[in-house]
Design a protein around this motif. Structure first.
Motif, PDB file in Angstrom:
ATOM      1  N   PHE A   1      -1.397   4.296   3.300  1.00 18.46           N
ATOM      2  CA  PHE A   1      -2.494   3.479   3.788  1.00 18.46           C
ATOM      3  C   PHE A   1      -3.264   4.157   4.921  1.00 18.46           C
ATOM      4  CE2 PHE A   1      -4.343   0.236   6.562  1.00 18.46           C
ATOM      5  CZ  PHE A   1      -5.136  -0.439   5.651  1.00 18.46           C
TER       6      PHE A   1
ATOM      7  N   ALA B   1      -8.787  -1.927   6.326  1.00 19.75           N
ATOM      8  CA  ALA B   1      -8.861  -1.498   4.926  1.00 19.75           C
ATOM      9  C   ALA B   1     -10.321  -1.345   4.489  1.00 19.75           C
ATOM     10  CB  ALA B   1      -8.159  -2.504   4.025  1.00 19.75           C
TER      11      ALA B   1
ATOM     12  N   GLU C   1      -6.524   1.456   1.299  1.00 13.96           N
ATOM     13  CA  GLU C   1      -6.664   0.463   0.244  1.00 13.96           C
ATOM     14  C   GLU C   1      -5.363  -0.303   0.102  1.00 13.96           C
ATOM     15  OE1 GLU C   1      -8.252   1.504  -3.516  1.00 13.96           O
ATOM     16  OE2 GLU C   1      -9.872   2.746  -2.692  1.00 13.96           O
ATOM     17  N   ILE C   2      -5.466  -1.580  -0.227  1.00 12.93           N
ATOM     18  CA  ILE C   2      -4.277  -2.389  -0.435  1.00 12.93           C
ATOM     19  C   ILE C   2      -4.321  -3.018  -1.823  1.00 12.93           C
ATOM     20  CG2 ILE C   2      -4.013  -2.856   2.025  1.00 12.93           C
ATOM     21  CD1 ILE C   2      -4.992  -5.781  -0.094  1.00 12.93           C
TER      22      ILE C   2
ATOM     23  N   ALA D   1       0.838  -1.202   0.000  1.00 13.59           N
ATOM     24  CA  ALA D   1       0.000   0.000   0.000  1.00 13.59           C
ATOM     25  C   ALA D   1       0.867   1.243   0.000  1.00 13.59           C
ATOM     26  CB  ALA D   1      -0.920   0.012   1.227  1.00 13.59           C
TER      27      ALA D   1
END
Length: 207
Positions: A98, A137, A103-104, A95
Motif C-alpha cells: 500500500f 488511497a 490502492e485498497i 492491500a
C-alpha cells in the motif's frame, strides 16, 4: 502495554450510530456465530471462497489468521461493525504494498437480520473514508458476483464504476464477478465520519 506494540485495537471509525473497530476475542466469537447463522438468503452463493462452510470456529480462526499474518507490505483489516453497540457485521479493507500502490480492496458482510436498513452503505462509506481521507488511497476496488445486485447497488451509490468481469472456477462451475473501482477524484463521502487512534497505526499500513 499491548496497544504500544500493536496499536490497531485503538483505531475507531464512527458514523452516526455505527462504530467500526477491531473486535475483542469475545466479540469476534459473537460475530462468528452471527455469520454462521446466515449473511444472505438461503440457497444462494455470494462468495467465491466458501468461508462460511466451516462454521463459527473456522470463521474465528480466519479472523485470527489474518491478524497473525499482518505485515506492512500485506495487510487485511477486518473491522467489526456495531450499530448502537450491537454487532451486526464486518467490513474488511486489505492491500498489498500500500505504501507504494495506494490502492485498497474492500469486502463486507452483514447479518441477514440487519439487511435493508442502510447499514451496508454507511459501513462501506466509513471504510472508504478511512482509505481515502485517513490513509491517502488513490483508488478503492471491490467485486461481487454479477447477480449480487444489492452489493453492486451499494458500490454504484458510492461512486464506483464497472471495471470489467472476472471468471473463476469453483465447485465444478464458472462464477462471473463484476469488479468495481472508485477513484479518489470521484469520492464524495455521503455521511459524516470520525476517525480516532489512526496516527500510531500508520506504520503498520506501510506509511
Amino acid at each position: 502495554m499491548l496497544i504500544d506494540i500493536w496499536p490497531l485495537p485503538g483505531l475507531r471509525i464512527r458514523t452516526g450510530s455505527l462504530e467500526l473497530r477491531l473486535p475483542t476475542d469475545a466479540e469476534a466469537a459473537e460475530l462468528a456465530e452471527l455469520a454462521a447463522a446466515g449473511v444472505h438468503e438461503p440457497g444462494v452463493r455470494r462468495f467465491l471462497t466458501p468461508w462460511l462452510d466451516g462454521g463459527p470456529l473456522e470463521i474465528l480462526r480466519g479472523h485470527w489468521q489474518s491478524l497473525g499474518e499482518w505485515r506492512p507490505e500485506a495487510w487485511s483489516l477486518s473491522l467489526a461493525v456495531f450499530d448502537d453497540g450491537v454487532p451486526v457485521g464486518s467490513q474488511t479493507v486489505r492491500a498489498r504494498d500500500f505504501g507504494l500502490v495506494r490502492e485498497i480492496w474492500g469486502s463486507s458482510w452483514l447479518g441477514k437480520d440487519f439487511h435493508g436498513r442502510g447499514i451496508g452503505t454507511r459501513m462501506r462509506a466509513a471504510s472508504l473514508y478511512l482509505a481515502f481521507e485517513g490513509l491517502g488511497a488513490i483508488a478503492a476496488n471491490s467485486a461481487a458476483f454479477a447477480d449480487n445486485h444489492a452489493s453492486l447497488a451499494v458500490s454504484r451509490k458510492l461512486g464506483y464504476r464497472p471495471a470489467g468481469l472476472t471468471r473463476d472456477a469453483a465447485d465444478g462451475r464458472v462464477w462471473v464477478s463484476q469488479t468495481m473501482r472508485l477513484e479518489r477524484a470521484d469520492w464524495a463521502c455521503p455521511v459524516p465520519v470520525e476517525i480516532e487512534g489512526l496516527a500510531p497505526c500508520l506504520p503498520h499500513f506501510g506509511l
